[in-house]
Scaffold this motif. Sequence first.
Motif, PDB file in Angstrom:
ATOM      1  N   ASN A   1      77.880  27.128  52.661  1.00 23.92           N
ATOM      2  CA  ASN A   1      78.109  25.744  53.008  1.00 23.92           C
ATOM      3  C   ASN A   1      79.176  25.316  52.392  1.00 23.92           C
ATOM      4  O   ASN A   1      80.266  24.710  53.043  1.00 23.92           O
ATOM      5  CB  ASN A   1      76.947  24.865  53.594  1.00 23.92           C
ATOM      6  CG  ASN A   1      76.157  25.489  54.777  1.00 23.92           C
ATOM      7  OD1 ASN A   1      76.649  26.440  55.463  1.00 23.92           O
ATOM      8  ND2 ASN A   1      74.998  25.269  54.889  1.00 23.92           N
ATOM      9  N   GLU A   2      78.702  24.886  51.130  1.00 28.92           N
ATOM     10  CA  GLU A   2      79.725  24.467  50.153  1.00 28.92           C
ATOM     11  C   GLU A   2      81.093  25.012  50.064  1.00 28.92           C
ATOM     12  O   GLU A   2      82.216  24.523  50.380  1.00 28.92           O
ATOM     13  CB  GLU A   2      78.987  24.274  48.750  1.00 28.92           C
ATOM     14  CG  GLU A   2      78.090  23.255  48.428  1.00 28.92           C
ATOM     15  CD  GLU A   2      77.714  23.564  47.140  1.00 28.92           C
ATOM     16  OE1 GLU A   2      78.101  23.848  46.231  1.00 28.92           O
ATOM     17  OE2 GLU A   2      76.255  23.083  47.236  1.00 28.92           O
ATOM     18  N   LEU A   3      81.017  26.503  50.009  1.00 30.02           N
ATOM     19  CA  LEU A   3      82.398  27.240  50.043  1.00 30.02           C
ATOM     20  C   LEU A   3      82.932  26.754  51.351  1.00 30.02           C
ATOM     21  O   LEU A   3      84.393  26.797  51.285  1.00 30.02           O
ATOM     22  CB  LEU A   3      82.043  28.835  49.930  1.00 30.02           C
ATOM     23  CG  LEU A   3      81.596  29.249  48.643  1.00 30.02           C
ATOM     24  CD1 LEU A   3      81.223  30.502  48.439  1.00 30.02           C
ATOM     25  CD2 LEU A   3      82.694  28.969  47.663  1.00 30.02           C
ATOM     26  N   GLN A   4      82.288  26.953  52.642  1.00 30.59           N
ATOM     27  CA  GLN A   4      82.986  26.494  53.752  1.00 30.59           C
ATOM     28  C   GLN A   4      83.705  25.355  53.823  1.00 30.59           C
ATOM     29  O   GLN A   4      84.714  25.177  54.049  1.00 30.59           O
ATOM     30  CB  GLN A   4      82.026  26.733  54.808  1.00 30.59           C
ATOM     31  CG  GLN A   4      82.445  26.622  56.308  1.00 30.59           C
ATOM     32  CD  GLN A   4      83.457  27.798  56.656  1.00 30.59           C
ATOM     33  OE1 GLN A   4      83.426  28.768  56.059  1.00 30.59           O
ATOM     34  NE2 GLN A   4      84.213  27.442  57.482  1.00 30.59           N
ATOM     35  N   VAL A   5      82.881  24.348  53.228  1.00 33.46           N
ATOM     36  CA  VAL A   5      83.773  22.960  53.022  1.00 33.46           C
ATOM     37  C   VAL A   5      84.940  23.062  52.221  1.00 33.46           C
ATOM     38  O   VAL A   5      85.802  22.463  52.388  1.00 33.46           O
ATOM     39  CB  VAL A   5      82.469  21.885  52.553  1.00 33.46           C
ATOM     40  CG1 VAL A   5      83.107  20.509  52.261  1.00 33.46           C
ATOM     41  CG2 VAL A   5      81.100  21.772  53.745  1.00 33.46           C
ATOM     42  N   SER A   6      84.737  23.781  50.965  1.00 32.16           N
ATOM     43  CA  SER A   6      85.600  23.626  50.132  1.00 32.16           C
ATOM     44  C   SER A   6      86.881  24.391  50.823  1.00 32.16           C
ATOM     45  O   SER A   6      88.139  24.028  50.431  1.00 32.16           O
ATOM     46  CB  SER A   6      85.423  24.461  48.749  1.00 32.16           C
ATOM     47  OG  SER A   6      84.270  24.392  48.384  1.00 32.16           O
ATOM     48  N   LYS A   7      86.681  25.508  51.460  1.00 29.95           N
ATOM     49  CA  LYS A   7      87.458  26.234  52.229  1.00 29.95           C
ATOM     50  C   LYS A   7      88.632  25.360  53.331  1.00 29.95           C
ATOM     51  O   LYS A   7      89.756  25.411  53.113  1.00 29.95           O
ATOM     52  CB  LYS A   7      87.165  27.393  52.860  1.00 29.95           C
ATOM     53  CG  LYS A   7      88.313  28.599  53.436  1.00 29.95           C
ATOM     54  CD  LYS A   7      87.485  29.794  53.971  1.00 29.95           C
ATOM     55  CE  LYS A   7      88.725  30.324  54.914  1.00 29.95           C
ATOM     56  NZ  LYS A   7      88.333  30.463  56.064  1.00 29.95           N
ATOM     57  N   GLU A   8      87.488  24.730  53.884  1.00 27.63           N
ATOM     58  CA  GLU A   8      88.090  23.723  55.081  1.00 27.63           C
ATOM     59  C   GLU A   8      89.033  22.646  54.402  1.00 27.63           C
ATOM     60  O   GLU A   8      90.035  22.226  54.641  1.00 27.63           O
ATOM     61  CB  GLU A   8      87.058  22.933  55.948  1.00 27.63           C
ATOM     62  CG  GLU A   8      86.685  23.875  57.148  1.00 27.63           C
ATOM     63  CD  GLU A   8      85.379  23.651  57.469  1.00 27.63           C
ATOM     64  OE1 GLU A   8      84.902  22.451  57.156  1.00 27.63           O
ATOM     65  OE2 GLU A   8      84.822  24.509  58.120  1.00 27.63           O
ATOM     66  N   LEU A   9      88.541  22.125  53.190  1.00 23.94           N
ATOM     67  CA  LEU A   9      89.239  21.219  52.271  1.00 23.94           C
ATOM     68  C   LEU A   9      90.585  21.679  51.819  1.00 23.94           C
ATOM     69  O   LEU A   9      91.721  21.123  51.877  1.00 23.94           O
ATOM     70  CB  LEU A   9      88.311  20.615  51.131  1.00 23.94           C
ATOM     71  CG  LEU A   9      87.754  19.381  51.391  1.00 23.94           C
ATOM     72  CD1 LEU A   9      86.773  19.203  50.111  1.00 23.94           C
ATOM     73  CD2 LEU A   9      88.378  18.279  51.737  1.00 23.94           C
ATOM     74  N   ALA A  10      90.516  22.965  51.358  1.00 17.72           N
ATOM     75  CA  ALA A  10      91.661  23.569  50.529  1.00 17.72           C
ATOM     76  C   ALA A  10      92.729  23.910  51.621  1.00 17.72           C
ATOM     77  O   ALA A  10      93.879  23.648  51.453  1.00 17.72           O
ATOM     78  CB  ALA A  10      91.315  25.047  49.974  1.00 17.72           C
ATOM     79  N   ASN A  11      92.192  24.340  53.048  1.00 16.76           N
ATOM     80  CA  ASN A  11      93.277  24.483  54.082  1.00 16.76           C
ATOM     81  C   ASN A  11      93.646  23.305  54.660  1.00 16.76           C
ATOM     82  O   ASN A  11      95.105  23.226  54.599  1.00 16.76           O
ATOM     83  CB  ASN A  11      92.394  25.041  55.070  1.00 16.76           C
ATOM     84  CG  ASN A  11      91.988  26.402  55.024  1.00 16.76           C
ATOM     85  OD1 ASN A  11      92.513  27.264  54.189  1.00 16.76           O
ATOM     86  ND2 ASN A  11      91.074  27.077  55.843  1.00 16.76           N
ATOM     87  N   ALA A  12      92.999  22.112  54.381  1.00 18.07           N
ATOM     88  CA  ALA A  12      93.436  21.057  54.765  1.00 18.07           C
ATOM     89  C   ALA A  12      94.663  20.431  53.676  1.00 18.07           C
ATOM     90  O   ALA A  12      95.556  19.978  54.045  1.00 18.07           O
ATOM     91  CB  ALA A  12      92.314  19.834  54.858  1.00 18.07           C
ATOM     92  N   SER A  13      94.266  20.601  52.504  1.00 20.13           N
ATOM     93  CA  SER A  13      95.171  20.133  51.402  1.00 20.13           C
ATOM     94  C   SER A  13      96.527  20.997  51.659  1.00 20.13           C
ATOM     95  O   SER A  13      97.569  20.712  51.373  1.00 20.13           O
ATOM     96  CB  SER A  13      94.720  19.959  50.118  1.00 20.13           C
ATOM     97  OG  SER A  13      94.433  21.260  49.588  1.00 20.13           O
ATOM     98  N   ASN A  14      96.223  22.439  51.739  1.00 18.99           N
ATOM     99  CA  ASN A  14      97.383  23.392  51.867  1.00 18.99           C
ATOM    100  C   ASN A  14      98.263  22.879  53.085  1.00 18.99           C
ATOM    101  O   ASN A  14      99.585  23.124  52.937  1.00 18.99           O
ATOM    102  CB  ASN A  14      96.743  24.809  52.097  1.00 18.99           C
ATOM    103  CG  ASN A  14      97.796  25.480  51.427  1.00 18.99           C
ATOM    104  OD1 ASN A  14      98.635  25.463  50.594  1.00 18.99           O
ATOM    105  ND2 ASN A  14      97.896  27.036  51.902  1.00 18.99           N
TER     106      ASN A  14
ATOM    107  N   ALA B   1      98.568  19.896  54.296  1.00 23.59           N
ATOM    108  CA  ALA B   1      99.067  18.578  53.779  1.00 23.59           C
ATOM    109  C   ALA B   1     100.300  18.857  52.886  1.00 23.59           C
ATOM    110  O   ALA B   1     101.498  18.231  53.136  1.00 23.59           O
ATOM    111  CB  ALA B   1      98.220  17.639  53.133  1.00 23.59           C
ATOM    112  N   LYS B   2     100.069  19.872  51.925  1.00 30.98           N
ATOM    113  CA  LYS B   2     101.145  20.231  51.207  1.00 30.98           C
ATOM    114  C   LYS B   2     102.373  20.978  51.904  1.00 30.98           C
ATOM    115  O   LYS B   2     103.624  20.571  51.544  1.00 30.98           O
ATOM    116  CB  LYS B   2     100.797  21.407  49.989  1.00 30.98           C
ATOM    117  CG  LYS B   2     101.524  21.718  49.212  1.00 30.98           C
ATOM    118  CD  LYS B   2     101.326  23.175  48.412  1.00 30.98           C
ATOM    119  CE  LYS B   2     101.587  24.381  49.167  1.00 30.98           C
ATOM    120  NZ  LYS B   2     101.332  25.591  48.613  1.00 30.98           N
ATOM    121  N   SER B   3     102.019  21.890  52.753  1.00 32.60           N
ATOM    122  CA  SER B   3     103.251  22.420  53.621  1.00 32.60           C
ATOM    123  C   SER B   3     103.764  21.191  54.336  1.00 32.60           C
ATOM    124  O   SER B   3     105.048  21.448  54.417  1.00 32.60           O
ATOM    125  CB  SER B   3     102.547  23.402  54.535  1.00 32.60           C
ATOM    126  OG  SER B   3     101.866  24.269  53.946  1.00 32.60           O
TER     127      SER B   3
END
Length: 549
Positions: free
Chosen positions: A284-297, A299-301
């Motif tokens: 679950n934590e990884l999923q949340v981190s992945k979602e966060l990473a996707n979101a920040s990616n 945002a970066k794009s």
Amino acid sequence: MVDYDRLSREELVERLRALENDVSDRTQVTDPRSVSEEQYRTLFNTMVEEVHVWELVRDDAGRILTWRLVDLNPAGERSWGMARASVVGKTADEIFTTATEHFMPIVTRIFETGQPYSWETYFQDIDQHMRMTSVPFGEYFFTTGFDVTELKKNSARQEKLSMMARMATEASEIGVWELDLDTGRLTWNEQMSRIFGTDPKSLSHTASDWSDRLHPDDRDEMVAKLQTCIETGEKFVGNFRIVTPSGGTRVIKARSEILKSESSGTPVLIGTNIDITAQEDLINELQVSKELANASNAAKSEFLASMSHELRTPLNAVIGYSELLKLMAADRLTEKDQEYLDDILESGQHLLSLINDVLDLSQIEAGSVEIDEEDISITDIFDHVETFVLPLASRKGLSIERQPMPPCLPRVCSDRMRLSQILINLLTNAIKYSPDGGRITLAAAIPSRHRVRLSVTDAGCGIAPDDQSVIFDPFTRLHNDSMTPAEGVGIGLAVSKKLADRLGGVIGVDSDVGSGSTFWLDFPCEPGGTTCDESCGKTSRPLMPADPA
Ligand code: ADP
């Protein structure tokens, strides 16, 4: 019935002989007493246990010195490996050395107590375990022996297996349970109590020990699944949640299957429970981190896209006005002014291409690059990219040569712009990393029935084997001293690789330091029904590789 206790040794031997003759000679038995003796003899001869009858040998003071063999059954002959006739009448020590010393305590005991005695003995020299029983009568005793070697070995094996299973379940913290389907009794190991957070003493040993602790939202489904497992005999595998006495929720991975015990015939349901709460939390934590990473990616794009737009607008103005100035005011500018203007233009264009690369990379990474597939001629693509890089090559005195196209080179279905972009990147690099005045080769090949290979070969500095795997990573530049030109930030190959992926292709390099490099791009093509490149002159045929792979 004969009272063997009252018989003398001679009478006993005589009777046993008579019995034996009786059994072999007589076909009709009339005397009921004889029938009984005959039955005993038959039993004696057919028993799987060895049976030996012994007579005590005493000294004048009545002390037991040894014992002499009176009779031995066929099982005994087989077990001892001796014929009856060769041993009857001999003392224990004459048959087996040290037998008297070894068995004296047992013989003494049965004659002192007058009771049968059973014991187990191990014959080391023949690796045999025997279960023996000795029964005294008068001055005689008989001993039965049963070979329990296999039983012993089996039980040792069983013990070892149980121990291994216990160690494995303890080490891996697996809870094991067993439900007797006849009695409904539920038993489980200590680990089960640890998982369920219960005191082993408080268990009711019924299925409710388990079902009462199931999470209310999972209970009905799990009970139904287990019921199906019992009714159909199918294995049960699944995850469910339990609520511990402290109110915590734990996630359990469970398996169970029915075992029909061979010995008792009672069917039992056996199962395992593993607490996977920690893994689930991690997932679950990884999923949340992945979602966060996707979101920040994302945002970066988004940031890069808008920044690039903001940067490109004034940059295009700088480039545009510089070009205009060059065109309109050339005659009014001094030579030095002209040089400055060229520098402004060149720097502006360089900056623009860098911004475009960074934007490309972030867009590809964010998955927002659209692929627009169409039917393409490789020859057309080669013409296009060659025209594009020719000015750059000329400036370094480099020639671009094209190898003859293979016969029947298929047209391909791909994205024209992206395919050109990859080839332009490879050609630009070939130019950048080649010494002045060399040659660059552009080639197409059909390495296998379903693939087309486009390649760019230079005679530049080459790339060491260890470096070949990293040059496709973003922002990686090799330090090839004088051969590394100032322009570039190490994005071109990363962009090319990601684009190749998107086109369903593979990009790679073959290179030798000092002799140059061949960068290639393999991508799929349809063998049948694909129209030929115009070089073939045909229109539609199955693709035949030039050199079948
Ligand atoms: P850039 O050229 O902007 O540095 P690239 O991603 O295109 O970035 O290339 C990464 C690195 O790979 C280059 O810096 C260079 O060291 C090496 N490289 C690429 N193409 C060649 C080539 N044809 N010959 C030798 N080295 C090369």
